[in-house]
Design a protein around this motif. Structure first.
Motif, PDB file in Angstrom:
ATOM      1  N   THR A  92      12.339   1.315  -1.014  1.00 21.49           N
ATOM      2  CA  THR A  92      11.907   2.699  -0.835  1.00 21.49           C
ATOM      3  C   THR A  92      13.030   3.540  -0.247  1.00 21.49           C
ATOM      4  O   THR A  92      13.252   3.552   0.974  1.00 21.49           O
ATOM      5  CB  THR A  92      10.665   2.746   0.081  1.00 21.49           C
ATOM      6  OG1 THR A  92       9.660   1.864  -0.436  1.00 21.49           O
ATOM      7  CG2 THR A  92      10.095   4.145   0.163  1.00 21.49           C
ATOM      8  N   MET A  97      10.271   7.652  -0.742  1.00 25.79           N
ATOM      9  CA  MET A  97       9.392   7.822   0.417  1.00 25.79           C
ATOM     10  C   MET A  97       8.676   9.161   0.373  1.00 25.79           C
ATOM     11  O   MET A  97       7.505   9.269   0.755  1.00 25.79           O
ATOM     12  CB  MET A  97      10.199   7.688   1.713  1.00 25.79           C
ATOM     13  CG  MET A  97       9.322   7.638   2.967  1.00 25.79           C
ATOM     14  SD  MET A  97       8.245   6.196   3.022  1.00 25.79           S
ATOM     15  CE  MET A  97       6.744   6.898   3.704  1.00 25.79           C
ATOM     16  N   VAL A 100       5.840   8.556  -1.887  1.00 21.68           N
ATOM     17  CA  VAL A 100       4.850   7.701  -1.216  1.00 21.68           C
ATOM     18  C   VAL A 100       3.991   8.540  -0.268  1.00 21.68           C
ATOM     19  O   VAL A 100       2.756   8.425  -0.257  1.00 21.68           O
ATOM     20  CB  VAL A 100       5.552   6.560  -0.445  1.00 21.68           C
ATOM     21  CG1 VAL A 100       4.564   5.854   0.492  1.00 21.68           C
ATOM     22  CG2 VAL A 100       6.162   5.552  -1.417  1.00 21.68           C
ATOM     23  N   GLU A 101       4.626   9.387   0.517  1.00 18.98           N
ATOM     24  CA  GLU A 101       3.875  10.236   1.450  1.00 18.98           C
ATOM     25  C   GLU A 101       2.949  11.189   0.712  1.00 18.98           C
ATOM     26  O   GLU A 101       1.806  11.406   1.126  1.00 18.98           O
ATOM     27  CB  GLU A 101       4.832  11.026   2.341  1.00 18.98           C
ATOM     28  CG  GLU A 101       5.456  10.221   3.448  1.00 18.98           C
ATOM     29  CD  GLU A 101       5.871  11.088   4.634  1.00 18.98           C
ATOM     30  OE1 GLU A 101       4.981  11.553   5.371  1.00 18.98           O
ATOM     31  OE2 GLU A 101       7.084  11.284   4.796  1.00 18.98           O
ATOM     32  N   LEU A 104       0.051   8.763  -0.899  1.00 18.27           N
ATOM     33  CA  LEU A 104      -0.840   8.121   0.076  1.00 18.27           C
ATOM     34  C   LEU A 104      -1.486   9.139   1.011  1.00 18.27           C
ATOM     35  O   LEU A 104      -2.707   9.137   1.198  1.00 18.27           O
ATOM     36  CB  LEU A 104      -0.070   7.089   0.906  1.00 18.27           C
ATOM     37  CG  LEU A 104       0.372   5.811   0.211  1.00 18.27           C
ATOM     38  CD1 LEU A 104       1.063   4.884   1.207  1.00 18.27           C
ATOM     39  CD2 LEU A 104      -0.799   5.089  -0.445  1.00 18.27           C
ATOM     40  N   THR A 127      -2.798  10.203   8.425  1.00 20.34           N
ATOM     41  CA  THR A 127      -1.723   9.243   8.232  1.00 20.34           C
ATOM     42  C   THR A 127      -1.329   8.753   9.623  1.00 20.34           C
ATOM     43  O   THR A 127      -1.765   9.302  10.635  1.00 20.34           O
ATOM     44  CB  THR A 127      -0.488   9.852   7.534  1.00 20.34           C
ATOM     45  OG1 THR A 127       0.237  10.655   8.473  1.00 20.34           O
ATOM     46  CG2 THR A 127      -0.880  10.681   6.322  1.00 20.34           C
ATOM     47  N   ILE A 185       1.114   5.025   6.736  1.00 15.87           N
ATOM     48  CA  ILE A 185       2.461   5.574   6.907  1.00 15.87           C
ATOM     49  C   ILE A 185       2.713   5.741   8.398  1.00 15.87           C
ATOM     50  O   ILE A 185       1.897   6.337   9.101  1.00 15.87           O
ATOM     51  CB  ILE A 185       2.601   6.939   6.203  1.00 15.87           C
ATOM     52  CG1 ILE A 185       2.393   6.783   4.696  1.00 15.87           C
ATOM     53  CG2 ILE A 185       3.955   7.567   6.494  1.00 15.87           C
ATOM     54  CD1 ILE A 185       2.183   8.086   3.968  1.00 15.87           C
ATOM     55  N   ASN A 195       6.737   3.355   5.018  1.00 15.95           N
ATOM     56  CA  ASN A 195       5.586   2.848   4.281  1.00 15.95           C
ATOM     57  C   ASN A 195       5.293   1.436   4.768  1.00 15.95           C
ATOM     58  O   ASN A 195       6.167   0.578   4.768  1.00 15.95           O
ATOM     59  CB  ASN A 195       5.908   2.853   2.781  1.00 15.95           C
ATOM     60  CG  ASN A 195       4.735   2.430   1.927  1.00 15.95           C
ATOM     61  OD1 ASN A 195       3.583   2.484   2.357  1.00 15.95           O
ATOM     62  ND2 ASN A 195       5.014   1.999   0.706  1.00 15.95           N
TER      63      ASN A 195
END
Length: 297
Positions: A92, A97, A100-101, A104, A127, A185, A195
């Motif tokens: 990642t 990332m 991903v943020e 998620l 998160t 996260i 992550n």
């Protein structure tokens, strides 16, 4: 007896069987890791939302920690970003990332929150960055190739482990009328986002919150023996023997270790259950037989 009367009798039987479990678990915290097919199939998503809402209505305090690997992979593919995996973990970089943020903490988290709301519950999405909930540390992966004695250090980028959890915001929500829904996260001392594997976050959350149960939803029936039969009611010694003889291997190993860590740290029981079964969470909690593998301390 008419068909309608038989259905009513069956319904009464179900409620009678469930009542002692409802009484036992009322006021207790149950941490559920939500992932796999249960997050993708429309009917399973609805049954999960109903289960979680019902748990809250009967006095249990559910806390949901979710994954989202397939959704992350789909968006990376759509933006033309190639993904590399090492030992099952996604490498990642900073650009990955960010995605991903977004997936998620945004798309997946808010979909789950909305789903619970649509089925009568009150959920709040978080998160690990909210309320300083999850402190992370960078994961260091090392391997020892046969040809050299010096370990090979592998940089996975923004892949992290749980360093600490401050459950204040989760307790505040859970003690009220809300169901916390947590994206895995965390933030490190360096200020970067990381992550973290959702199983690990769920296990640590259950430990820190003194949960009654940790439930891990999977795409299998649970832990199977070498003849394919479901194993349940396992303690730490039995689990270690199953690891040693190779019964527990591959992708089941980290889930089992997560469950063992939780029960050894004070969680009463951990359950690995089949998320492909409708209402799997309720069946495991409120019936005598359950639908998965139970691990106790």
């Amino acid at each position: 007896m008419s068909l309608k009367s038989k259905e009513a009798m069956n319904f009464a039987t179900v409620l009678t069987e469930a009542l002692p479990y409802i009484q036992r678990f009322s006021g207790k915290t149950v941490v559920i890791k939500y992932g796999g097919n249960a997050m993708i199939d429309a009917q399973l998503k609805k049954s999960f939302a109903r289960d979680i809402t019902l748990m809250k209505q009967v006095g249990i305090k559910p806390v949901v920690v979710h994954g989202g690997g397939p959704q992350i992979g789909d968006l990376l593919k759509r933006v033309g970003k190639e993904t590399e995996f090492i030992d099952g973990m996604r490498v990642t970089d900073s650009e990955t990332m960010d995605i991903v943020e977004m997936v998620l903490g945004g798309l997946v988290n808010k979909e789950i929150v909305n789903l619970i709301h649509r089925h009568g519950g009150n959920a709040v999405g978080l998160t690990g960055k909210d309320g300083d909930l999850i402190r992370a540390r960078k994961m260091i992966l090392s391997r020892n190739p046969d040809v050299i004695d010096v370990p090979e250090i592998i940089d996975l980028g923004h892949v992290g482990e749980v360093d600490s959890i401050d459950p204040e915001i989760v307790n505040m929500l859970s003690d009220g009328d809300f169901i916390p829904v947590i994206a895995p996260i965390g933030v490190g001392e360096d200020g970067f986002s990381y992550n973290i594997n959702a199983d690990l976050v769920a296990g640590k959350m259950a430990e820190i919150m003194g949960a009654e149960k940790l439930i891990l939803l999977t795409n299998t029936a649970g832990l199977l023996d070498q003849e394919g039969k479901l194993l349940t009611g396992l303690d730490a010694n039995r689990v270690q023997a199953l690891i040693k003889d190779g019964t527990i291997h591959g992708g089941m190993l980290p889930k089992i270790r997560c469950a063992l860590d939780a029960v050894s740290s004070g969680v009463n029981t951990a359950h690995i259950i089949d998320g492909r079964v409708e209402h799997a969470v309720l069946l495991e909690l409120f019936t005598d037989e359950g639908v998965g593998t139970l691990i106790k301390g």
